[in-house]
Design a protein around this motif. Structure first.
Motif, PDB file in Angstrom:
ATOM      1  N   PHE A   1      30.000 -11.239 -28.255  1.00 32.05           N
ATOM      2  CA  PHE A   1      29.804  -9.869 -27.783  1.00 32.05           C
ATOM      3  C   PHE A   1      31.104  -9.244 -27.260  1.00 32.05           C
ATOM      4  N   LEU A   2      31.781  -9.926 -26.346  1.00 28.62           N
ATOM      5  CA  LEU A   2      33.034  -9.379 -25.793  1.00 28.62           C
ATOM      6  C   LEU A   2      34.141  -9.238 -26.839  1.00 28.62           C
ATOM      7  N   PRO A   3      34.370 -10.248 -27.702  1.00 26.67           N
ATOM      8  CA  PRO A   3      35.394 -10.035 -28.736  1.00 26.67           C
ATOM      9  C   PRO A   3      35.070  -8.865 -29.661  1.00 26.67           C
ATOM     10  N   THR A   4      33.801  -8.699 -30.002  1.00 27.95           N
ATOM     11  CA  THR A   4      33.410  -7.590 -30.880  1.00 27.95           C
ATOM     12  C   THR A   4      33.635  -6.258 -30.179  1.00 27.95           C
ATOM     13  N   LEU A   5      33.260  -6.188 -28.920  1.00 32.39           N
ATOM     14  CA  LEU A   5      33.479  -4.967 -28.155  1.00 32.39           C
ATOM     15  C   LEU A   5      34.971  -4.672 -28.030  1.00 32.39           C
ATOM     16  N   GLY A   6      35.761  -5.706 -27.763  1.00 26.91           N
ATOM     17  CA  GLY A   6      37.203  -5.525 -27.614  1.00 26.91           C
ATOM     18  C   GLY A   6      37.876  -5.030 -28.879  1.00 26.91           C
ATOM     19  N   VAL A   7      37.556  -5.639 -30.022  1.00 29.34           N
ATOM     20  CA  VAL A   7      38.200  -5.220 -31.271  1.00 29.34           C
ATOM     21  C   VAL A   7      37.729  -3.823 -31.678  1.00 29.34           C
ATOM     22  N   THR A   8      36.492  -3.463 -31.364  1.00 32.24           N
ATOM     23  CA  THR A   8      36.008  -2.121 -31.687  1.00 32.24           C
ATOM     24  C   THR A   8      36.712  -1.080 -30.824  1.00 32.24           C
ATOM     25  N   VAL A   9      36.887  -1.372 -29.544  1.00 35.31           N
ATOM     26  CA  VAL A   9      37.603  -0.442 -28.658  1.00 35.31           C
ATOM     27  C   VAL A   9      39.047  -0.292 -29.124  1.00 35.31           C
ATOM     28  N   ARG A  10      39.703  -1.402 -29.481  1.00 35.56           N
ATOM     29  CA  ARG A  10      41.084  -1.309 -29.966  1.00 35.56           C
ATOM     30  C   ARG A  10      41.147  -0.542 -31.286  1.00 35.56           C
ATOM     31  N   ARG A  11      40.127  -0.681 -32.129  1.00 39.82           N
ATOM     32  CA  ARG A  11      40.087   0.075 -33.389  1.00 39.82           C
ATOM     33  C   ARG A  11      39.962   1.566 -33.100  1.00 39.82           C
ATOM     34  N   LEU A  12      39.126   1.924 -32.137  1.00 39.80           N
ATOM     35  CA  LEU A  12      38.997   3.333 -31.753  1.00 39.80           C
ATOM     36  C   LEU A  12      40.305   3.850 -31.170  1.00 39.80           C
ATOM     37  N   HIS A  13      41.004   3.020 -30.417  1.00 40.43           N
ATOM     38  CA  HIS A  13      42.313   3.410 -29.884  1.00 40.43           C
ATOM     39  C   HIS A  13      43.293   3.706 -31.014  1.00 40.43           C
ATOM     40  N   ASP A  14      43.205   2.951 -32.105  1.00 38.63           N
ATOM     41  CA  ASP A  14      44.118   3.161 -33.226  1.00 38.63           C
ATOM     42  C   ASP A  14      43.924   4.532 -33.854  1.00 38.63           C
ATOM     43  N   THR A  15      42.708   5.057 -33.759  1.00 34.55           N
ATOM     44  CA  THR A  15      42.455   6.390 -34.312  1.00 34.55           C
ATOM     45  C   THR A  15      42.676   7.481 -33.271  1.00 34.55           C
ATOM     46  N   GLY A  16      43.192   7.093 -32.089  1.00 36.01           N
ATOM     47  CA  GLY A  16      43.502   8.076 -31.060  1.00 36.01           C
ATOM     48  C   GLY A  16      42.322   8.446 -30.186  1.00 36.01           C
ATOM     49  N   ARG A  17      41.252   7.661 -30.221  1.00 33.94           N
ATOM     50  CA  ARG A  17      40.062   7.956 -29.432  1.00 33.94           C
ATOM     51  C   ARG A  17      39.897   6.938 -28.307  1.00 33.94           C
ATOM     52  N   SER A  18      39.228   7.365 -27.276  1.00 38.83           N
ATOM     53  CA  SER A  18      38.944   6.488 -26.148  1.00 38.83           C
ATOM     54  C   SER A  18      37.904   5.442 -26.552  1.00 38.83           C
ATOM     55  N   GLY A  19      37.913   4.322 -25.865  1.00 39.25           N
ATOM     56  CA  GLY A  19      36.920   3.287 -26.115  1.00 39.25           C
ATOM     57  C   GLY A  19      35.511   3.721 -25.756  1.00 39.25           C
ATOM     58  N   TRP A  20      35.408   4.758 -24.948  1.00 40.31           N
ATOM     59  CA  TRP A  20      34.091   5.277 -24.581  1.00 40.31           C
ATOM     60  C   TRP A  20      33.341   5.824 -25.783  1.00 40.31           C
ATOM     61  N   TRP A  21      34.031   6.100 -26.875  1.00 40.18           N
ATOM     62  CA  TRP A  21      33.369   6.551 -28.098  1.00 40.18           C
ATOM     63  C   TRP A  21      32.424   5.487 -28.639  1.00 40.18           C
ATOM     64  N   TYR A  22      32.596   4.258 -28.206  1.00 37.41           N
ATOM     65  CA  TYR A  22      31.687   3.179 -28.629  1.00 37.41           C
ATOM     66  C   TYR A  22      30.244   3.508 -28.246  1.00 37.41           C
ATOM     67  N   LEU A  23      30.074   4.230 -27.144  1.00 36.49           N
ATOM     68  CA  LEU A  23      28.735   4.565 -26.670  1.00 36.49           C
ATOM     69  C   LEU A  23      27.993   5.504 -27.614  1.00 36.49           C
ATOM     70  N   ILE A  24      28.697   6.127 -28.539  1.00 38.04           N
ATOM     71  CA  ILE A  24      28.034   6.988 -29.525  1.00 38.04           C
ATOM     72  C   ILE A  24      27.043   6.184 -30.362  1.00 38.04           C
ATOM     73  N   SER A  25      27.263   4.880 -30.453  1.00 36.03           N
ATOM     74  CA  SER A  25      26.363   4.031 -31.236  1.00 36.03           C
ATOM     75  C   SER A  25      24.982   3.923 -30.601  1.00 36.03           C
ATOM     76  N   LEU A  26      24.840   4.343 -29.354  1.00 37.59           N
ATOM     77  CA  LEU A  26      23.532   4.312 -28.696  1.00 37.59           C
ATOM     78  C   LEU A  26      22.631   5.468 -29.121  1.00 37.59           C
ATOM     79  N   VAL A  27      23.209   6.478 -29.751  1.00 39.57           N
ATOM     80  CA  VAL A  27      22.420   7.612 -30.235  1.00 39.57           C
ATOM     81  C   VAL A  27      21.649   7.142 -31.470  1.00 39.57           C
ATOM     82  N   PRO A  28      20.322   7.278 -31.459  1.00 37.13           N
ATOM     83  CA  PRO A  28      19.531   6.793 -32.602  1.00 37.13           C
ATOM     84  C   PRO A  28      19.932   7.472 -33.920  1.00 37.13           C
TER      85      PRO A  28
END
Length: 115
Positions: free
Chosen positions: A59-86
């Motif tokens: 869980f933590l490695p997946t979250l970490g690599v996803t946040v770093r991937r979002l950082h690469d596109t210039g977005r905050s890691g908080w964009w990960y929470l968009i996945s909670l929208v059905p």
């Protein structure tokens, strides 16, 4: 395989940037392992024991690599929470992880391709 172990070594590192290749190779390897563990779980009639343990362990490695991937596109890691929208959230996160990263230094660090 090195891509997978590199992500696991940086399991709680939410800073910096991750290339598309790093993210998708990790995702592919995780998918294959989950599929194999699911087959073993069904054969042993213990589903979802092994898959659940593996999911919790990664869980933590997946979250970490996803946040770093979002950082690469210039977005905050908080964009990960968009996945909670059905329905739409997963699609939006998928599109964000597929986009090419910034080819210049951004707020999250230098371009990992340039290194």
């Amino acid at each position: 395989m090195n891509w997978y172990f590199d992500v696991l070594r940086r399991y709680a590192d939410f800073g910096g940037r991750a290339r598309r290749k790093e993210y998708w190779m990790y995702a592919l390897f995780t998918f294959i392992v989950t599929l194999v563990l699911g087959i073993i779980d069904f054969a042993l009639e213990t589903y979802p024991l092994l898959v659940g343990i593996y999911s919790l362990a990664t869980f933590l490695p997946t979250l970490g690599v996803t946040v770093r991937r979002l950082h690469d596109t210039g977005r905050s890691g908080w964009w990960y929470l968009i996945s909670l929208v059905p329905f739409v959230g997963f699609i939006v996160l998928l599109v964000l992880t597929v986009l090419e990263g910034d080819s210049h230094v951004n707020a999250y660090g230098p371009d990992p391709k340039a290194a």
